[in-house]
Design a protein around this motif. Structure first.
Motif, PDB file in Angstrom:
ATOM      1  N   MET A   1      64.887  46.893  39.396  1.00 45.52           N
ATOM      2  CA  MET A   1      63.776  46.657  40.791  1.00 45.52           C
ATOM      3  C   MET A   1      62.812  47.185  40.853  1.00 45.52           C
ATOM      4  O   MET A   1      61.062  47.241  40.515  1.00 45.52           O
ATOM      5  N   MET A   2      62.723  48.764  40.913  1.00 46.09           N
ATOM      6  CA  MET A   2      61.808  49.326  40.580  1.00 46.09           C
ATOM      7  C   MET A   2      61.007  49.628  40.092  1.00 46.09           C
ATOM      8  O   MET A   2      59.533  50.047  40.085  1.00 46.09           O
ATOM      9  N   SER A   3      61.209  49.585  38.607  1.00 46.10           N
ATOM     10  CA  SER A   3      60.558  49.324  37.504  1.00 46.10           C
ATOM     11  C   SER A   3      59.608  48.110  37.733  1.00 46.10           C
ATOM     12  O   SER A   3      58.133  48.094  37.698  1.00 46.10           O
ATOM     13  N   SER A   4      60.116  47.265  37.950  1.00 49.12           N
ATOM     14  CA  SER A   4      58.582  45.825  38.523  1.00 49.12           C
ATOM     15  C   SER A   4      58.293  45.824  39.297  1.00 49.12           C
ATOM     16  O   SER A   4      56.938  45.558  39.487  1.00 49.12           O
ATOM     17  N   GLN A   5      58.325  46.761  40.817  1.00 45.63           N
ATOM     18  CA  GLN A   5      57.993  46.645  41.224  1.00 45.63           C
ATOM     19  C   GLN A   5      56.574  47.920  41.101  1.00 45.63           C
ATOM     20  O   GLN A   5      55.196  47.962  41.907  1.00 45.63           O
ATOM     21  N   ARG A   6      56.922  49.097  40.487  1.00 45.89           N
ATOM     22  CA  ARG A   6      55.896  49.641  40.311  1.00 45.89           C
ATOM     23  C   ARG A   6      55.148  49.275  38.956  1.00 45.89           C
ATOM     24  O   ARG A   6      53.550  48.865  39.164  1.00 45.89           O
ATOM     25  N   LEU A   7      55.497  48.047  38.501  1.00 45.05           N
ATOM     26  CA  LEU A   7      54.371  47.990  37.214  1.00 45.05           C
ATOM     27  C   LEU A   7      53.235  46.670  37.889  1.00 45.05           C
ATOM     28  O   LEU A   7      51.886  46.508  38.069  1.00 45.05           O
ATOM     29  N   ALA A   8      54.510  46.143  39.073  1.00 44.09           N
ATOM     30  CA  ALA A   8      52.919  44.929  39.860  1.00 44.09           C
ATOM     31  C   ALA A   8      52.548  45.681  40.931  1.00 44.09           C
ATOM     32  O   ALA A   8      51.395  45.295  41.048  1.00 44.09           O
ATOM     33  N   THR A   9      52.648  46.960  41.496  1.00 43.22           N
ATOM     34  CA  THR A   9      51.805  47.415  42.214  1.00 43.22           C
ATOM     35  C   THR A   9      50.468  47.527  41.505  1.00 43.22           C
ATOM     36  O   THR A   9      49.361  48.384  41.980  1.00 43.22           O
ATOM     37  N   ILE A  10      50.525  48.068  40.494  1.00 44.26           N
ATOM     38  CA  ILE A  10      49.797  49.002  39.356  1.00 44.26           C
ATOM     39  C   ILE A  10      48.297  47.434  39.348  1.00 44.26           C
ATOM     40  O   ILE A  10      47.420  47.754  38.914  1.00 44.26           O
ATOM     41  N   PHE A  11      49.258  46.562  38.275  1.00 44.06           N
ATOM     42  CA  PHE A  11      48.715  45.326  37.982  1.00 44.06           C
ATOM     43  C   PHE A  11      47.801  45.033  39.073  1.00 44.06           C
ATOM     44  O   PHE A  11      46.296  44.483  39.143  1.00 44.06           O
ATOM     45  N   ASP A  12      48.135  44.762  40.638  1.00 42.89           N
ATOM     46  CA  ASP A  12      48.022  44.269  42.128  1.00 42.89           C
ATOM     47  C   ASP A  12      46.204  44.714  41.755  1.00 42.89           C
ATOM     48  O   ASP A  12      44.935  44.289  42.441  1.00 42.89           O
ATOM     49  N   GLY A  13      45.874  46.340  42.004  1.00 48.15           N
ATOM     50  CA  GLY A  13      45.017  46.991  41.921  1.00 48.15           C
ATOM     51  C   GLY A  13      44.008  46.972  41.074  1.00 48.15           C
ATOM     52  O   GLY A  13      42.639  46.246  40.539  1.00 48.15           O
ATOM     53  N   VAL A  14      44.498  46.348  39.301  1.00 48.39           N
ATOM     54  CA  VAL A  14      43.696  46.347  38.641  1.00 48.39           C
ATOM     55  C   VAL A  14      43.511  44.523  38.758  1.00 48.39           C
ATOM     56  O   VAL A  14      42.115  44.458  38.103  1.00 48.39           O
ATOM     57  N   THR A  15      43.643  43.973  39.163  1.00 47.39           N
ATOM     58  CA  THR A  15      43.253  42.498  39.595  1.00 47.39           C
ATOM     59  C   THR A  15      42.200  42.405  39.981  1.00 47.39           C
ATOM     60  O   THR A  15      41.959  41.484  40.339  1.00 47.39           O
ATOM     61  N   ARG A  16      42.318  43.501  40.871  1.00 45.35           N
ATOM     62  CA  ARG A  16      41.011  43.795  42.398  1.00 45.35           C
ATOM     63  C   ARG A  16      39.827  44.119  41.518  1.00 45.35           C
ATOM     64  O   ARG A  16      38.999  43.740  42.446  1.00 45.35           O
ATOM     65  N   HIS A  17      39.947  44.864  40.354  1.00 43.74           N
ATOM     66  CA  HIS A  17      38.737  45.197  39.855  1.00 43.74           C
ATOM     67  C   HIS A  17      38.903  44.930  38.075  1.00 43.74           C
ATOM     68  O   HIS A  17      37.776  45.597  37.647  1.00 43.74           O
ATOM     69  N   SER A  18      39.358  43.461  37.682  1.00 38.77           N
ATOM     70  CA  SER A  18      39.349  43.388  36.839  1.00 38.77           C
ATOM     71  C   SER A  18      37.642  42.059  36.841  1.00 38.77           C
ATOM     72  O   SER A  18      37.324  42.493  37.640  1.00 38.77           O
ATOM     73  N   PRO A  19      36.839  42.229  35.733  1.00 40.27           N
ATOM     74  CA  PRO A  19      35.774  41.392  35.689  1.00 40.27           C
ATOM     75  C   PRO A  19      35.979  39.715  36.488  1.00 40.27           C
ATOM     76  O   PRO A  19      35.082  39.748  37.645  1.00 40.27           O
ATOM     77  N   GLU A  20      36.854  39.209  36.284  1.00 40.74           N
ATOM     78  CA  GLU A  20      37.258  38.106  37.365  1.00 40.74           C
ATOM     79  C   GLU A  20      36.979  38.744  39.291  1.00 40.74           C
ATOM     80  O   GLU A  20      36.571  38.175  40.443  1.00 40.74           O
ATOM     81  N   GLY A  21      37.781  39.747  39.460  1.00 39.29           N
ATOM     82  CA  GLY A  21      38.506  40.190  40.199  1.00 39.29           C
ATOM     83  C   GLY A  21      37.013  40.927  41.373  1.00 39.29           C
ATOM     84  O   GLY A  21      36.881  40.132  42.868  1.00 39.29           O
ATOM     85  N   MET A  22      35.824  41.148  40.803  1.00 42.73           N
ATOM     86  CA  MET A  22      34.747  42.003  40.974  1.00 42.73           C
ATOM     87  C   MET A  22      33.946  41.216  41.159  1.00 42.73           C
ATOM     88  O   MET A  22      33.335  40.786  42.262  1.00 42.73           O
ATOM     89  N   TRP A  23      34.113  39.645  40.137  1.00 39.66           N
ATOM     90  CA  TRP A  23      33.545  38.824  40.903  1.00 39.66           C
ATOM     91  C   TRP A  23      33.821  37.625  42.336  1.00 39.66           C
ATOM     92  O   TRP A  23      33.030  37.352  43.291  1.00 39.66           O
ATOM     93  N   PHE A  24      35.345  37.755  42.342  1.00 43.71           N
ATOM     94  CA  PHE A  24      35.734  37.479  43.575  1.00 43.71           C
ATOM     95  C   PHE A  24      35.107  38.192  44.608  1.00 43.71           C
ATOM     96  O   PHE A  24      34.469  37.427  46.184  1.00 43.71           O
TER      97      PHE A  24
END
Length: 296
Positions: free
Chosen positions: A235-258
């Motif tokens: 669980m801990m490794s999954s949550q760390r990866l998910a939290t990192i990806f959460d930040g990536v999704t908000r700063h991806s090209p599509e995230g910046m568009w949104f």
């Protein structure tokens, strides 16, 4: 701690503590105070010998509508520098620190020595579903809705609880679409324990809480620890990866568009476009990032 976004109550006779998300005017949208206040209330309940079980609920028309994204996405940071609303180029470590703290706050419901029951009415969406799914048991009204729409653009569920509750295939079904499902559907797929008619939700939650509260605290603690241990190895490794990806999704090209779309057309319009089923921002490419970021 003086509570601003949450209420806390203990019924000593029934051995039940109740935590109520208390921003009904915003459908209990998550602000800067709510995550820490949830953890504080869980700590109080764990220290209180009168309490055997904790009920988590939302005030007003819904359990929780997720993060207060209207403020975040339309350009009014709720959390100042330590928020998901950064200019480009963004610092992923600042983002991770902010979101990881919130994830640990929500997970206090999972790690609580005393059992936690979530009662969902109205909506439990996005970050609201993160909170609900951290509880040991989730009860939903038949007509309530749960899901993670930001899985389409601008989010990744940081608690990573979908797979642990549903298994990989059904978790993918939810997160590859961002769909919402009713309480009836959620119970059928095994996401939540039960779904009941809305007018019986309070009664059923109290019935279950009272049944649990009749068990000695030490027995409750030991049984919960054994079950939690069976799934916490990864669980801990999954949550760390998910939290990192959460930040990536908000700063991806599509995230910046949104974010740009929310700032110009309004959050409701951006969400309608994101969740409407059409291809997401087909014009967005990596070449557009400088143009987009220069406007933020």
């Amino acid at each position: 701690m003086a509570l601003r976004s949450v209420c806390y109550d203990v019924d000593a006779a029934s051995r039940i503590a109740t935590i109520s998300l208390n921003r009904p005017e915003r459908l209990n949208a998550i602000d800067d105070h709510m995550p820490q206040e949830i953890e504080a209330c869980v700590a109080w309940a764990n220290e209180d010998d009168r309490v055997h079980v904790i009920i988590l609920q939302g005030s007003g028309r819904a359990f929780c509508s997720g993060y207060d994204l209207k403020k975040y996405s339309e350009g009014s940071p709720v959390g100042g520098e330590a928020s998901p609303n950064q200019d480009m180029p963004w610092d992923p470590t600042v983002d991770f620190k902010f979101m990881w703290a919130n994830t640990r706050n929500f997970m206090s419901l999972w790690t609580s020595l005393k059992p936690t029951i979530c009662k969902v009415h109205g909506f439990a969406v996005a970050g609201g579903s993160d909170i609900a799914l951290c509880c040991d048991l989730v009860l939903m009204a038949d007509d309530a809705r749960i899901g993670y729409p930001p899985a389409r653009v601008w989010g990744c569920p940081t608690t990573a609880m979908w797979c642990y509750r549903l298994g990989p295939e059904k978790a993918k079904r939810m997160l590859l679409t961002g769909d919402l499902v009713s309480g009836v559907e959620a119970a059928k797929m095994g996401l939540v324990l039960e779904s009941v008619p809305a007018h019986k939700l309070d009664e059923r939650a109290l019935e279950l809480a009272r049944r649990i509260s009749s068990v000695p605290k030490n027995q409750l603690i030991m049984q919960k620890m054994v079950v939690n241990q069976s799934v916490e190895a990864s669980m801990m490794s999954s949550q760390r990866l998910a939290t990192i990806f959460d930040g990536v999704t908000r700063h991806s090209p599509e995230g910046m568009w949104f974010k740009e779309r929310a700032a110009t057309a309004g959050f409701a319009a951006a969400v309608a476009e994101r969740d409407g089923g059409s291809p997401i921002a087909p014009h967005v490419s990596r070449k557009t990032i400088p143009r987009l970021s220069s406007k933020l």
